[in-house]
Every structure is written in structure tokens, then in C-alpha cells.
Scaffold this motif. Structure first.
Motif, PDB file in Angstrom:
ATOM      1  N   VAL A 108      35.183   8.204  -0.628  1.00  0.00           N
ATOM      2  CA  VAL A 108      34.762   9.724  -0.701  1.00  0.00           C
ATOM      3  C   VAL A 108      33.307   9.966  -0.092  1.00  0.00           C
ATOM      4  N   ASP A 109      32.482   8.880  -0.370  1.00  0.00           N
ATOM      5  CA  ASP A 109      31.391   9.025   0.304  1.00  0.00           C
ATOM      6  C   ASP A 109      31.409   9.247   1.942  1.00  0.00           C
ATOM      7  N   PHE A 110      32.239   8.472   2.436  1.00  0.00           N
ATOM      8  CA  PHE A 110      32.527   8.619   3.785  1.00  0.00           C
ATOM      9  C   PHE A 110      33.066   9.944   4.064  1.00  0.00           C
ATOM     10  N   LEU A 111      33.903  10.582   3.597  1.00  0.00           N
ATOM     11  CA  LEU A 111      34.293  11.834   3.630  1.00  0.00           C
ATOM     12  C   LEU A 111      33.209  12.866   3.593  1.00  0.00           C
ATOM     13  N   PHE A 112      32.458  12.813   2.449  1.00  0.00           N
ATOM     14  CA  PHE A 112      31.540  13.926   2.539  1.00  0.00           C
ATOM     15  C   PHE A 112      30.342  13.603   3.430  1.00  0.00           C
ATOM     16  N   ASN A 113      30.089  12.455   3.852  1.00  0.00           N
ATOM     17  CA  ASN A 113      29.274  12.093   5.035  1.00  0.00           C
ATOM     18  C   ASN A 113      29.544  12.680   6.187  1.00  0.00           C
ATOM     19  N   LEU A 114      30.832  13.192   6.499  1.00  0.00           N
ATOM     20  CA  LEU A 114      31.173  13.842   7.636  1.00  0.00           C
ATOM     21  C   LEU A 114      30.575  15.346   7.741  1.00  0.00           C
ATOM     22  N   LEU A 115      30.068  15.892   6.576  1.00  0.00           N
ATOM     23  CA  LEU A 115      29.732  17.154   6.456  1.00  0.00           C
ATOM     24  C   LEU A 115      28.286  17.039   7.157  1.00  0.00           C
ATOM     25  N   LEU A 116      27.560  15.911   7.254  1.00  0.00           N
ATOM     26  CA  LEU A 116      26.176  15.844   7.722  1.00  0.00           C
ATOM     27  C   LEU A 116      26.322  15.680   9.252  1.00  0.00           C
ATOM     28  N   LEU A 117      27.400  15.331   9.825  1.00  0.00           N
ATOM     29  CA  LEU A 117      27.283  15.099  11.242  1.00  0.00           C
ATOM     30  C   LEU A 117      27.226  16.442  12.247  1.00  0.00           C
ATOM     31  N   PRO A 118      26.174  16.169  13.075  1.00  0.00           N
ATOM     32  CA  PRO A 118      25.829  17.411  13.954  1.00  0.00           C
ATOM     33  C   PRO A 118      27.210  17.614  14.947  1.00  0.00           C
ATOM     34  N   VAL A 119      27.131  19.016  15.419  1.00  0.00           N
ATOM     35  CA  VAL A 119      28.578  19.233  16.199  1.00  0.00           C
ATOM     36  C   VAL A 119      28.332  18.290  17.527  1.00  0.00           C
ATOM     37  N   GLY A 120      27.192  18.070  18.094  1.00  0.00           N
ATOM     38  CA  GLY A 120      27.146  17.305  19.382  1.00  0.00           C
ATOM     39  C   GLY A 120      27.665  15.827  19.100  1.00  0.00           C
ATOM     40  N   THR A 121      27.560  15.363  17.892  1.00  0.00           N
ATOM     41  CA  THR A 121      27.777  13.931  17.427  1.00  0.00           C
ATOM     42  C   THR A 121      29.194  14.098  17.351  1.00  0.00           C
ATOM     43  N   VAL A 122      29.976  14.893  16.613  1.00  0.00           N
ATOM     44  CA  VAL A 122      31.386  14.876  16.532  1.00  0.00           C
ATOM     45  C   VAL A 122      32.175  15.010  17.869  1.00  0.00           C
ATOM     46  N   ILE A 123      31.566  15.805  18.761  1.00  0.00           N
ATOM     47  CA  ILE A 123      32.114  15.949  20.159  1.00  0.00           C
ATOM     48  C   ILE A 123      31.972  14.620  21.040  1.00  0.00           C
ATOM     49  N   ARG A 124      30.998  13.844  20.739  1.00  0.00           N
ATOM     50  CA  ARG A 124      30.662  12.510  21.520  1.00  0.00           C
ATOM     51  C   ARG A 124      31.768  11.548  20.970  1.00  0.00           C
ATOM     52  N   LEU A 125      32.152  11.687  19.490  1.00  0.00           N
ATOM     53  CA  LEU A 125      32.930  10.655  18.632  1.00  0.00           C
ATOM     54  C   LEU A 125      34.267  10.877  19.211  1.00  0.00           C
ATOM     55  N   LEU A 146      22.646  16.881  23.290  1.00  0.00           N
ATOM     56  CA  LEU A 146      23.699  15.798  23.558  1.00  0.00           C
ATOM     57  C   LEU A 146      23.848  14.768  22.940  1.00  0.00           C
ATOM     58  N   LYS A 147      22.754  14.241  22.151  1.00  0.00           N
ATOM     59  CA  LYS A 147      22.897  13.036  21.418  1.00  0.00           C
ATOM     60  C   LYS A 147      22.107  13.442  20.123  1.00  0.00           C
ATOM     61  N   PRO A 148      22.541  14.318  19.318  1.00  0.00           N
ATOM     62  CA  PRO A 148      21.725  14.802  17.963  1.00  0.00           C
ATOM     63  C   PRO A 148      21.549  13.523  17.032  1.00  0.00           C
ATOM     64  N   THR A 149      20.712  13.487  16.216  1.00  0.00           N
ATOM     65  CA  THR A 149      20.576  12.516  15.140  1.00  0.00           C
ATOM     66  C   THR A 149      20.683  13.189  13.989  1.00  0.00           C
ATOM     67  N   TYR A 150      20.889  12.588  12.886  1.00  0.00           N
ATOM     68  CA  TYR A 150      20.790  12.981  11.416  1.00  0.00           C
ATOM     69  C   TYR A 150      20.219  11.791  10.713  1.00  0.00           C
ATOM     70  N   SER A 151      19.741  12.236   9.472  1.00  0.00           N
ATOM     71  CA  SER A 151      19.172  11.136   8.584  1.00  0.00           C
ATOM     72  C   SER A 151      19.309  11.758   7.053  1.00  0.00           C
ATOM     73  N   LEU A 157      40.556  10.450  11.099  1.00  0.00           N
ATOM     74  CA  LEU A 157      40.519  11.261   9.989  1.00  0.00           C
ATOM     75  C   LEU A 157      39.619  12.587  10.409  1.00  0.00           C
ATOM     76  N   LEU A 158      38.468  12.194  10.861  1.00  0.00           N
ATOM     77  CA  LEU A 158      37.507  13.217  11.596  1.00  0.00           C
ATOM     78  C   LEU A 158      38.147  14.147  12.412  1.00  0.00           C
ATOM     79  N   LYS A 159      38.827  13.664  13.505  1.00  0.00           N
ATOM     80  CA  LYS A 159      39.892  14.385  14.279  1.00  0.00           C
ATOM     81  C   LYS A 159      40.589  15.551  13.750  1.00  0.00           C
ATOM     82  N   ALA A 160      41.442  14.843  12.598  1.00  0.00           N
ATOM     83  CA  ALA A 160      42.692  15.489  11.755  1.00  0.00           C
ATOM     84  C   ALA A 160      41.872  16.766  11.143  1.00  0.00           C
TER      85      ALA A 160
END
Length: 242
Positions: free
Chosen positions: A29-46, A81-86, A216-219
Motif C-alpha cells: 500500500v505504501d508503494f501504491l500511495f507513493n506513486l502519487l508523488l512521482l513527477p510527470v517527467g519521472t513517470v515518462i522516464r520510467l 527532464l529529470k525532476p526529483t521529489y523528496s 503497475l505504474l503503466k497500467a
């Protein structure tokens, strides 16, 4: 310490070839909720531009291909292109996604001269920036301070990390709706899914690693049947065990 593999128990309607729901602990569940923090640029790179749905991949490629002559001299292209989050809460979230942080870590900087009173009002994430007040380099490192944890440090739950408490098992529906699990809610869900043949129900335990984390992120960006799409494919089926 964050893990690289977590287990997930699936309840499958073998006749309808669908995942009704999953039982998961705090780690997943922590992993799923953490997806909400990912910047769009990071999602595209992944996911890589070729696997993106819609036009965001084209925007990303436009930034990559745009010549330096058209980019503001104070702009760091990696910011896009390579945003970070903390997050102070994300320390112990399972490492189910590849680490693609920028090779040039971004920090927080302030004016190195601080001649005028206004110099201290400005902060930048790139040491190449210039102070709007005096024009000198903003290369003096500054430290970002997280707010204190609202949970009492005397509580053992305060040391768990992540986002949810690990005292209960959680139910995750095929469309990633998450709720605390209970016997009554499980029976209610079976009625909701209109399951007529109980003998068609199958329980499987799957190991979720980085490959499944990316899927899971893609789907989650493309489908309302995420668990079915990821874990009932021919490839994922080889990793399931009763």
C-alpha cells in the motif's frame, strides 16, 4: 530498510479470468500511495516515451530536442527532464521502481553574497542561477527542513515510515481502490462481483518486484483493471504460486 520484493495475495475468478481483489500489507500500500508523488517527467522516464499513452511523451521529447539557443540561460533542462521529489515519509517505501534520479542531484541554494536585505528572500535549485537582487551567483547551499511528524515520537507507529499503519491487512480492488480489510467487506464484495460459483475462486500469491512495479505504474495510467492486466498475463502467470 526498504525492500525490493513484496508479496501480494490475489483472489481470482478463474472462470471470468479476472482479479476480484488483493490482500496486501503496509509495504505494498505504501508503494501504491507513493506513486502519487512521482513527477510527470519521472513517470515518462520510467515508462519510456514509446509506452506513454497520449501526448506527454511528445512534450518530453520536445524539451530534449529543443536547442540551447531557445532555452532560458537560467533554466536547468534537467528540472523538466529529470525532476526529483523528496518526502520524509517515503524513507521505508519498498523499492519497486528503478532508481532514475538525475545524475546531477538538485539542491537548494541561496545568494552567496547576501549584500542587500532582499538577497535572503530568494532561493534556487541550481547553483548557476543569479540573485535577482544583486546579480551574484546563488551557490551557497541551503537546507530544506521538513515539518515535524504529527504523530508522537513516543508511539511505535511513528517509526514505521511510509504512509499507512501496519496493524491491519488492506484490500485492493482491481481498479486500485484501497480499504482496510474485514470479513464483512469481503463477503459484500463477492456479492457485488456477482460471483455465482465459489469453486471458481482461486487464491494465488505473487511476488511483486521492480518489473511488476513498472507494469503497475503503466497500467494505473491506462486501465480500470490494473491487477488483472498485470498479474493475469501469460508472462506474470509463471510467477504465481498457490
Amino acid at each position: 530498510m526498504a525492500t525490493t520484493t513484496v508479496s501480494l495475495k490475489l483472489l481470482i475468478d478463474s472462470k471470468g479470468q479476472r482479479v476480484l481483489y488483493a490482500e496486501a500489507g503496509k509495504d505494498f500500500v505504501d508503494f501504491l500511495f507513493n506513486l502519487l508523488l512521482l513527477p510527470v517527467g519521472t513517470v515518462i522516464r520510467l515508462l519510456a516515451k514509446q509506452r506513454m499513452v497520449g501526448c506527454l511523451g511528445n512534450l518530453y521529447q520536445s524539451v530534449e530536442n529543443l536547442g540551447d539557443a531557445y532555452i532560458q540561460p537560467t533554466t536547468n533542462r534537467d528540472t523538466l527532464l529529470k525532476p526529483t521529489y523528496s518526502s520524509s515519509l517515503a524513507t521505508d517505501v519498498p523499492l519497486l521502481l528503478p532508481n532514475i534520479q538525475s545524475s546531477t542531484p538538485q539542491g537548494l541554494y541561496r545568494c552567496s553574497y547576501r549584500h542587500g536585505s532582499n538577497c535572503g528572500s530568494y532561493y534556487a535549485n541550481d547553483p548557476k542561477c543569479t540573485c535577482p537582487s544583486c546579480g551574484r551567483a546563488m551557490s551557497s547551499p541551503a537546507t530544506f527542513v521538513n515539518p515535524p511528524n504529527k504523530v508522537s515520537t513516543a508511539s511505535s507507529a511513528a517509526n514505521e515510515g511510509g504512509y499507512v499503519k501496519g496493524l491491519v491487512t488492506y484490500t485492493i480492488l482491481d481498479d486500485l481502490r484501497v480499504t482496510p480489510m474485514s470479513t464483512i467487506s469481503s463477503i459484500t464484495m463477492l456479492n457485488k462481483f456477482n460471483v455465482k460459483q465459489v469453486d471458481a475462486l482461486e487464491e494465488k500469491v505473487v511476488d511483486v518486484s521492480m518489473d511488476e512495479g513498472v507494469e503497475l505504474l503503466k497500467a494505473s495510467l491506462q486501465s480500470k483493471t490494473v491487477l488483472t492486466d498485470v498479474f493475469l498475463s501469460k508472462k506474470a502467470g509463471k510467477k504465481c504460486s498457490k
